[in-house]
Design an enzyme around this catalytic site. Structure first.
Site, PDB file in Angstrom:
ATOM      1  N   SER A   1      41.467  39.205  44.363  1.00  0.00           N
ATOM      2  CA  SER A   1      42.582  38.732  43.550  1.00  0.00           C
ATOM      3  C   SER A   1      42.078  38.212  42.211  1.00  0.00           C
ATOM      4  CB  SER A   1      43.329  37.621  44.298  1.00  0.00           C
ATOM      5  OG  SER A   1      42.462  36.520  44.530  1.00  0.00           O
ATOM      6  N   GLN A   2      43.006  38.010  41.277  1.00  0.00           N
ATOM      7  CA  GLN A   2      42.637  37.522  39.964  1.00  0.00           C
ATOM      8  C   GLN A   2      42.118  36.088  40.047  1.00  0.00           C
ATOM      9  OE1 GLN A   2      42.564  39.358  37.131  1.00  0.00           O
ATOM     10  NE2 GLN A   2      41.525  37.603  36.254  1.00  0.00           N
ATOM     11  N   SER A   3      42.679  35.260  40.920  1.00  0.00           N
ATOM     12  CA  SER A   3      42.206  33.884  41.060  1.00  0.00           C
ATOM     13  C   SER A   3      40.772  33.850  41.569  1.00  0.00           C
ATOM     14  CB  SER A   3      43.124  33.119  42.019  1.00  0.00           C
ATOM     15  OG  SER A   3      43.179  33.755  43.282  1.00  0.00           O
TER      16      SER A   3
ATOM     17  N   ARG B   1      48.405  39.518  36.198  1.00  0.00           N
ATOM     18  CA  ARG B   1      48.063  39.301  37.608  1.00  0.00           C
ATOM     19  C   ARG B   1      48.196  37.840  38.003  1.00  0.00           C
ATOM     20  NH1 ARG B   1      44.418  43.458  36.150  1.00  0.00           N
ATOM     21  NH2 ARG B   1      42.796  42.000  35.505  1.00  0.00           N
TER      22      ARG B   1
END
Length: 618
Positions: free
Chosen positions: A277-279, A296
Site C-alpha cells: 500500500s501507499q502508506s 492512493r
C-alpha cells in the site's frame, strides 16, 4: 439401508444440516501425543471420566471439573463458564482440575502458587506476571506459566490423549460410511472455545437447533487487501436452489449460500506491479509527492471511511453474529475493523481468522470460503509424528553436544556444477581447460543423475538450453558423441526446436565428416557448410522480407480502399443548393458592383421612358 461412500454428495455434508445417516455415523477420533489414534478400549480412566463416548458427554456430571451436575440446562450453563474452560485447559496440559473455591481465589488474588498442582515452584514475582499477562487473558497467562514450569521437570510426562493433539486446523471424525483409509474433517475455527472440547456434541446440537428453532443463527465474513474489500452476513440456513438457473463458475454449495447482506468496495490504493500500500511505501521510503501517490493516499482514507460506515450500518447484525471471520492482508488493514468508530472489539472471542488462504476479496470468494468452512471434507488419517521431548536440565559435568559436521559434496557433483556454469556462460576456452586439467571425458554423465534425467550429458544440456555456440564447440572441438540418448531415448538433436541450434549440429557434421559416428542414429539433419547455412539464411530472410512487404502493401491498399469508401459514404450522391439561374442572372453575377449599379440605372431609365410613351398615347 446400506449406504456407500459414493452415495454421499457434497450437499449432504453441510455441518449445520447433515444427513441423518452421516450424522449418526460420526465418531470423534482421539490421538495421543505422537498423533497415534487411540481406540475406544485404549482410553484411560481420566478420559473416561471426562465423558468421551463418540465425542459426547454421556455423564450427568462434568469430568473435566470432576463435579456432579443436574439437568441439561445446568450442564450447558456450566460449559460456558470460565471455570470449566480453565479446567479443560489444565486437563489438556496434563494438570489436575481445581475446585470452584480454588478458582475463585485464583480469579480474585491472582495467586500463582495455588495453581501449582505440582511440586515445582515459580520463580516469577507479581510484577513479572503482570508484564507477561499484557494483552492476554489473565487466567490463560497463569496457566501458560504453570505449563512452562511443568516443562522444567524431567518426569517424562506427556500430553493426555485428545482429539486436539494433531496440531492441525481440523478435527477428524471416523465414519462407517467411508473406507477405512478415509475420514471426515471439520475446521476448528468454526467452534468456540467450549465447543471445540466437545465437537461432536456441538455438531449434533447445531443440527437439532437448525430443525427446531425459528431464529436461524448467522455469521459475518470480511476480507480486505490491496484496496479491495468484501463483506457479508451469511445465514446458517441454506437456500432452496431446486429449479434455479445455474450460474457459471459457482458450485451447488456456493449457490445455496444465503446472503443476508453483502457489500464489495474497490479503490486504487496499490501501485500496479509494485505491491504494498501507499502508506507502507511512505513508512519505508519516505513520503512521495507524485500525483499517483496522493491519489492512493486519498483512496486509502476513503476506503477506511467506507468500511467503518458499513460496519456501523451492520451493527445490529454484528452484535448477534455467532462467528466473525476476518482476513486482513496487513496489520493496518486489520486495525480498520477495531477502530473506535466501529462496534467490534479485538478481544471478542467470536473474531477468528480464516484457517486457509483466500484469493482476492469478492462476493464469490466469500461464498467459497464459507463453503470451505462449513462443509465436512474427505481426508486421510493423520500421520504419526514424534511427540515433544521434555526439556532436560543441563548437568555441569556433561559436555555440550558437538555440532554436526555437514556431509561433503561428492567430487562428481562439484565438477558438474562447475562445468554447467562455464557452459551456460559460453566460456569455451575455460571449459576445455577444465576438462583437460581434471582429465574428464566430454561425454561424462552429469551428477546427481536423478537431477539430470532429461539432459545426462553436456551436449544434451547445451542443446535443450539453446546454447548454439557451445553445441558447435562440444561437437567440433571436443568430439562429443551426438548419438548418446537419455532415458527417454532422445538424442541431443531432438531436445531442441531452435533453428540456429540445429544448424550448429549440421555445420559440425559437415566439418567432422560422415565417418566419425553413425549420424543417422543421432537424427541430425543433412550436413551443411557455414556458407550454405548463410546462403539459406539470406534466402529465408529475403523470402520473409518480401512476404512482409507484400502483406504490408496489401494492408495499405485495403486501408486506402476502406478510407475512400468511408469518404464516398459521407459525401453521398449530392444535392442542388439553388435552382438553375437564367443567362441574364448568370451575366449579372459576373459583373462588378459598379457595373451592376450602372446597368440597373439604365434599366430603370428605359422603364421610365416606356411608361411616358404609354401615357402620351392615351
Amino acid at each position: 439401508m446400506n449406504v456407500k461412500a459414493a452415495d454421499i454428495k457434497g450437499q449432504d455434508l453441510y455441518i449445520f444440516d447433515l444427513r441423518d445417516d452421516v450424522l449418526d455415523s460420526l465418531e470423534l477420533m482421539v490421538f495421543d501425543s505422537s498423533v497415534m489414534e487411540v481406540r475406544k478400549n485404549q482410553l484411560n480412566n481420566d478420559q473416561r471420566a471426562t465423558g468421551y463416548k463418540n465425542g459426547n458427554l454421556d455423564s450427568p456430571g462434568c469430568g473435566s471439573c470432576e463435579i456432579e451436575l443436574g439437568s441439561l440446562d445446568s450442564r450447558k450453563e456450566h460449559y460456558k463458564t470460565d471455570y470449566h474452560r480453565f479446567n479443560i485447559k489444565r486437563k489438556l496440559s496434563g494438570l489436575s482440575p481445581v475446585s470452584s473455591t480454588e478458582f475463585d481465589i485464583i480469579a480474585e488474588n491472582d495467586d500463582l502458587e495455588s495453581l501449582s498442582g505440582s511440586d515445582s515452584s515459580s520463580d516469577s514475582d507479581g510484577e513479572d506476571v503482570d508484564l507477561y499477562q499484557e494483552d492476554k487473558d489473565k487466567l490463560t497467562a497463569i496457566l501458560e506459566d504453570e505449563v512452562a514450569n511443568m516443562a522444567l521437570r524431567d518426569d517424562g510426562s506427556t500430553r493426555p490423549d485428545s482429539h486436539l493433539n494433531t496440531r492441525s486446523p481440523q478435527i477428524y471424525f471416523k465414519s462407517s460410511l467411508l473406507p477405512t483409509n478415509q475420514i471426515f474433517a471439520a475446521f476448528k475455527a468454526l467452534f468456540s472455545a467450549p465447543e471445540v472440547e466437545v465437537p461432536l456434541q456441538t455438531i449434533r446440537g447445531w443440527n437439532e437447533n437448525g430443525r427446531n428453532d425459528t431464529e436461524v443463527p448467522f455469521s459475518a465474513l470480511f476480507m480486505i487487501g490491496g484496496g479491495h474489500f468484501a463483506g457479508a452476513i451469511l445465514s446458517h440456513k441454506r437456500l432452496n436452489i431446486k429449479g434455479n438457473m445455474s450460474k457459471s463458475g459457482e458450485t451447488l454449495q456456493e449457490r445455496a449460500v444465503q446472503l443476508l447482506e453483502h457489500k464489495t468496495i474497490h479503490r486504487y490504493t496499490t501501485r500496479r506491479k509494485q505491491g504494498g500500500s501507499q502508506s507502507a511505501m511512505d513508512s519505508s521510503k519516505g513520503k512521495a509527492n507524485s500525483a499517483g501517490s496522493s491519489l492512493r493516499r486519498y483512496n486509502e482514507t476513503a476506503l477506511k471511511i467506507d468500511i467503518q460506515k458499513l460496519l456501523q450500518q451492520w451493527e445490529p447484525y454484528l452484535q448477534k453474529c455467532k462467528n466473525i471471520f476476518i482476513r486482513a492482508k496487513s496489520a493496518n488493514d486489520r486495525k480498520i475493523f477495531f477502530d473506535a468508530k466501529t462496534c467490534l472489539d479485538k478481544n471478542d472471542p467470536r473474531i477468528r481468522n480464516f484457517p486457509f488462504t483466500t484469493k482476492r476479496p469478492t462476493s464469490h470468494e466469500l461464498k467459497r470460503a464459507w463453503c470451505q468452512l462449513t462443509y465436512l471434507h474427505f481426508s486421510e488419517k493423520p500421520q504419526t509424528s514424534p511427540g515433544p521431548k521434555p526439556a532436560a536440565i543441563k548437568e555441569p559435568h556433561k559436555l555440550p553436544p558437538q555440532k554436526s559436521v555437514p556431509t561433503e559434496i561428492p567430487i562428481k557433483e562439484l565438477q558438474t556444477a562447475e562445468l554447467l556454469s562455464l557452459l551456460k556462460k559460453s566460456k569455451a576456452p575455460m571449459l576445455i581447460s577444465y576438462l583437460r586439467k581434471h582429465n574428464l571425458n566430454v561425454d561424462m554423465l552429469l551428477e546427481p543423475q536423478q537431477d539430470y534425467v532429461q539432459t545426462p550429458t553436456m551436449l544434451h544440456f547445451a542443446s535443450q538450453h539453446g546454447l548454439k555456440n557451445m553445441v558447435f564447440i562440444l561437437l567440433n572441438n571436443l568430439k562429443s558423441d551426438p548419438t548418446t540418448k537419455n532415458v527417454f531415448g532422445k538424442t541431443p538433436w531432438e531436445l531442441t526446436k531452435k533453428k540456429e541450434v540445429q544448424q550448429s549440429f549440421q555445420i559440425a557434421r559437415s566439418n567432422l565428416g560422415e565417418d566419425l559416428v553413425d549420424w543417422s542414429t543421432s537424427h541430425v539433419g543433412p550436413a551443411m557448410t557455414r556458407e550454405e547455412v548463410e546462403r539459406a539464411n539470406e534466402i529465408e530472410e529475403k523470402r520473409i522480407g518480401s512476404e512482409r512487404s507484400r502483406l504490408i502493401e496489401q494492408e495499405l491498399t485495403a486501408a486506402k480502399e476502406k478510407q475512400q469508401k468511408e469518404k464516398d459514404a459521407k459525401r453521398g450522391s449530392g444535392k442542388l443548393l439553388a435552382p438553375q439561374l437564367s443567362a441574364a442572372q448568370q451575366n449579372m453575377n459576373s459583373l462588378t458592383d459598379d457595373q451592376r449599379m450602372r446597368l440597373m440605372r439604365e434599366q430603370r431609365a428605359r422603364a421610365a421612358e416606356s411608361r411616358a410613351k404609354l401615357n402620351a398615347n392615351r
